[in-house]
Motif scaffolding. Structure first.
Motif, PDB file in Angstrom:
ATOM      1  N   TYR A  56       0.821  -1.204   0.000  1.00 48.58           N
ATOM      2  CA  TYR A  56       0.000   0.000   0.000  1.00 48.58           C
ATOM      3  C   TYR A  56       0.859   1.260   0.000  1.00 48.58           C
ATOM      4  O   TYR A  56       1.995   1.249   0.462  1.00 48.58           O
ATOM      5  N   LEU A  57       0.237   2.352  -0.462  1.00 50.49           N
ATOM      6  CA  LEU A  57       0.801   3.686  -0.278  1.00 50.49           C
ATOM      7  C   LEU A  57      -0.051   4.402   0.756  1.00 50.49           C
ATOM      8  O   LEU A  57      -1.213   4.057   0.973  1.00 50.49           O
ATOM      9  N   PHE A  58       0.540   5.403   1.399  1.00 51.05           N
ATOM     10  CA  PHE A  58      -0.143   6.223   2.394  1.00 51.05           C
ATOM     11  C   PHE A  58      -0.182   7.643   1.853  1.00 51.05           C
ATOM     12  O   PHE A  58       0.859   8.220   1.531  1.00 51.05           O
ATOM     13  N   THR A  59      -1.380   8.211   1.755  1.00 54.51           N
ATOM     14  CA  THR A  59      -1.533   9.496   1.064  1.00 54.51           C
ATOM     15  C   THR A  59      -0.865  10.666   1.775  1.00 54.51           C
ATOM     16  O   THR A  59      -0.623  11.693   1.139  1.00 54.51           O
ATOM     17  N   THR A  60      -0.536  10.540   3.051  1.00 53.24           N
ATOM     18  CA  THR A  60       0.137  11.645   3.727  1.00 53.24           C
ATOM     19  C   THR A  60       1.654  11.579   3.603  1.00 53.24           C
ATOM     20  O   THR A  60       2.340  12.516   4.004  1.00 53.24           O
ATOM     21  N   ASP A  61       2.182  10.477   3.069  1.00 55.05           N
ATOM     22  CA  ASP A  61       3.615  10.408   2.782  1.00 55.05           C
ATOM     23  C   ASP A  61       3.944  11.385   1.656  1.00 55.05           C
ATOM     24  O   ASP A  61       3.075  11.771   0.878  1.00 55.05           O
ATOM     25  N   THR A  62       5.203  11.748   1.554  1.00 55.71           N
ATOM     26  CA  THR A  62       5.660  12.560   0.433  1.00 55.71           C
ATOM     27  C   THR A  62       6.193  11.618  -0.630  1.00 55.71           C
ATOM     28  O   THR A  62       7.092  10.819  -0.364  1.00 55.71           O
ATOM     29  N   ARG A  63       5.611  11.715  -1.814  1.00 58.75           N
ATOM     30  CA  ARG A  63       6.043  10.886  -2.942  1.00 58.75           C
ATOM     31  C   ARG A  63       7.376  11.426  -3.457  1.00 58.75           C
ATOM     32  O   ARG A  63       7.521  12.611  -3.720  1.00 58.75           O
ATOM     33  N   GLY A  64       8.353  10.543  -3.597  1.00 55.34           N
ATOM     34  CA  GLY A  64       9.647  10.943  -4.113  1.00 55.34           C
ATOM     35  C   GLY A  64       9.572  11.306  -5.585  1.00 55.34           C
ATOM     36  O   GLY A  64       8.751  10.783  -6.326  1.00 55.34           O
ATOM     37  N   ALA A  65      10.422  12.225  -5.990  1.00 55.75           N
ATOM     38  CA  ALA A  65      10.523  12.654  -7.385  1.00 55.75           C
ATOM     39  C   ALA A  65      11.975  13.044  -7.627  1.00 55.75           C
ATOM     40  O   ALA A  65      12.802  13.003  -6.712  1.00 55.75           O
ATOM     41  N   ALA A  66      12.292  13.432  -8.854  1.00 51.37           N
ATOM     42  CA  ALA A  66      13.669  13.780  -9.200  1.00 51.37           C
ATOM     43  C   ALA A  66      14.238  14.858  -8.280  1.00 51.37           C
ATOM     44  O   ALA A  66      15.413  14.822  -7.934  1.00 51.37           O
ATOM     45  N   ASP A  67      13.408  15.788  -7.867  1.00 53.47           N
ATOM     46  CA  ASP A  67      13.881  16.896  -7.038  1.00 53.47           C
ATOM     47  C   ASP A  67      13.423  16.807  -5.581  1.00 53.47           C
ATOM     48  O   ASP A  67      13.555  17.755  -4.826  1.00 53.47           O
ATOM     49  N   GLN A  68      12.865  15.656  -5.175  1.00 55.14           N
ATOM     50  CA  GLN A  68      12.336  15.524  -3.824  1.00 55.14           C
ATOM     51  C   GLN A  68      12.478  14.102  -3.317  1.00 55.14           C
ATOM     52  O   GLN A  68      12.055  13.158  -3.992  1.00 55.14           O
ATOM     53  N   GLU A  69      13.038  13.961  -2.134  1.00 56.52           N
ATOM     54  CA  GLU A  69      13.160  12.646  -1.498  1.00 56.52           C
ATOM     55  C   GLU A  69      11.799  12.199  -0.976  1.00 56.52           C
ATOM     56  O   GLU A  69      11.018  13.026  -0.519  1.00 56.52           O
ATOM     57  N   PRO A  70      11.509  10.890  -1.023  1.00 55.53           N
ATOM     58  CA  PRO A  70      10.276  10.415  -0.382  1.00 55.53           C
ATOM     59  C   PRO A  70      10.371  10.651   1.124  1.00 55.53           C
ATOM     60  O   PRO A  70      11.465  10.677   1.686  1.00 55.53           O
ATOM     61  N   ARG A  71       9.236  10.831   1.751  1.00 58.59           N
ATOM     62  CA  ARG A  71       9.210  11.043   3.190  1.00 58.59           C
ATOM     63  C   ARG A  71       8.077  10.227   3.796  1.00 58.59           C
ATOM     64  O   ARG A  71       6.961  10.242   3.289  1.00 58.59           O
ATOM     65  N   ILE A  72       8.384   9.546   4.875  1.00 59.51           N
ATOM     66  CA  ILE A  72       7.426   8.690   5.572  1.00 59.51           C
ATOM     67  C   ILE A  72       6.734   9.486   6.658  1.00 59.51           C
ATOM     68  O   ILE A  72       7.391  10.132   7.473  1.00 59.51           O
ATOM     69  N   SER A  73       5.392   9.438   6.691  1.00 60.54           N
ATOM     70  CA  SER A  73       4.645  10.134   7.738  1.00 60.54           C
ATOM     71  C   SER A  73       4.033   9.172   8.757  1.00 60.54           C
ATOM     72  O   SER A  73       3.562   9.602   9.800  1.00 60.54           O
ATOM     73  N   CYS A  74       4.037   7.887   8.470  1.00 57.43           N
ATOM     74  CA  CYS A  74       3.565   6.864   9.416  1.00 57.43           C
ATOM     75  C   CYS A  74       4.748   6.546  10.329  1.00 57.43           C
ATOM     76  O   CYS A  74       5.579   5.700  10.004  1.00 57.43           O
ATOM     77  N   THR A  75       4.835   7.257  11.456  1.00 63.31           N
ATOM     78  CA  THR A  75       6.015   7.132  12.302  1.00 63.31           C
ATOM     79  C   THR A  75       5.727   6.662  13.721  1.00 63.31           C
ATOM     80  O   THR A  75       6.646   6.312  14.439  1.00 63.31           O
ATOM     81  N   SER A  76       4.472   6.666  14.129  1.00 66.11           N
ATOM     82  CA  SER A  76       4.164   6.247  15.499  1.00 66.11           C
ATOM     83  C   SER A  76       4.234   4.722  15.605  1.00 66.11           C
ATOM     84  O   SER A  76       4.094   4.005  14.610  1.00 66.11           O
ATOM     85  N   GLU A  77       4.443   4.244  16.832  1.00 73.15           N
ATOM     86  CA  GLU A  77       4.470   2.790  17.045  1.00 73.15           C
ATOM     87  C   GLU A  77       3.168   2.147  16.594  1.00 73.15           C
ATOM     88  O   GLU A  77       3.175   1.088  15.972  1.00 73.15           O
ATOM     89  N   ALA A  78       2.036   2.786  16.916  1.00 77.43           N
ATOM     90  CA  ALA A  78       0.738   2.221  16.552  1.00 77.43           C
ATOM     91  C   ALA A  78       0.583   2.145  15.038  1.00 77.43           C
ATOM     92  O   ALA A  78       0.107   1.137  14.505  1.00 77.43           O
ATOM     93  N   CYS A  79       0.989   3.196  14.334  1.00 82.65           N
ATOM     94  CA  CYS A  79       0.885   3.193  12.874  1.00 82.65           C
ATOM     95  C   CYS A  79       1.767   2.106  12.272  1.00 82.65           C
ATOM     96  O   CYS A  79       1.320   1.337  11.418  1.00 82.65           O
ATOM     97  N   LEU A  80       3.013   2.032  12.725  1.00 81.91           N
ATOM     98  CA  LEU A  80       3.939   1.049  12.161  1.00 81.91           C
ATOM     99  C   LEU A  80       3.575  -0.388  12.529  1.00 81.91           C
ATOM    100  O   LEU A  80       3.903  -1.315  11.796  1.00 81.91           O
ATOM    101  N   ALA A  81       2.874  -0.573  13.649  1.00 82.41           N
ATOM    102  CA  ALA A  81       2.408  -1.919  14.005  1.00 82.41           C
ATOM    103  C   ALA A  81       1.269  -2.342  13.077  1.00 82.41           C
ATOM    104  O   ALA A  81       1.186  -3.496  12.665  1.00 82.41           O
TER     105      ALA A  81
END
Length: 158
Positions: A56-81
């Protein structure tokens, strides 16, 4: 990617995720991950691991592109579990029907995360057996979760 913007997957959350998934901690990162194409009458073609776990993808993450690194927004223990990141120990492999040019990786505190079309990839802890995928079009943790097509787009059921 800067370490300050990456999530911390703690030992507790790794253990919790592995208990939910029925696998030992770090099992998802033992080898290079293969991303494959799965089929569903309801969703059509979507991406999954070689073991059949939908990704799956998560819509609040930042999608990587040529000029932008991807960024993960699911960072809490509950989210990652609930939504474990797809990690790998080597370059991810493209299964049949998967565009190898869209596969990539990014560094995070939890390891090397697999990306597709710039999106960090996740599995869903409740996906199991013939009932998968269960995580499609779910709103949780501040965003929406979608399966990905082999073209790297969100799956939307008709």
């Amino acid at each position: 990617m800067r370490a300050s913007t990456t999530p911390a997957l703690t030992a507790a959350s790794a253990f919790a995720a592995s208990a939910i998934l029925g696998a030992p901690p770090q099992a998802a990162a033992q080898e290079a991950v293969t991303i494959a194409v799965a089929e569903s009458d309801r969703y059509g073609s979507y991406l999954a691991t070689a073991e059949g776990r939908p990704v799956y993808l998560f819509t609040t993450d930042t999608r990587g592109a040529a000029d932008q690194e991807p960024r993960i927004s699911c960072t809490s223990e509950a989210c990652l579990a609930a939504w474990p990141l797809v990690t790998t120990q080597g370059a991810p492999q493209a299964g049949e029907g998967v565009d190898a040019a869209l596969l990539g990786t990014m560094r995070a505190e939890s390891g090397t995360v697999v990306t597709y079309a710039g999106w960090p990839l996740y599995t869903f802890a409740r996906d199991a057996g013939a009932d998968a995928p269960q995580g499609q079009d779910i709103e949780s943790f501040g965003g929406e979760w979608y399966l990905l097509t082999p073209q790297g787009e969100e799956v939307h059921a008709e």
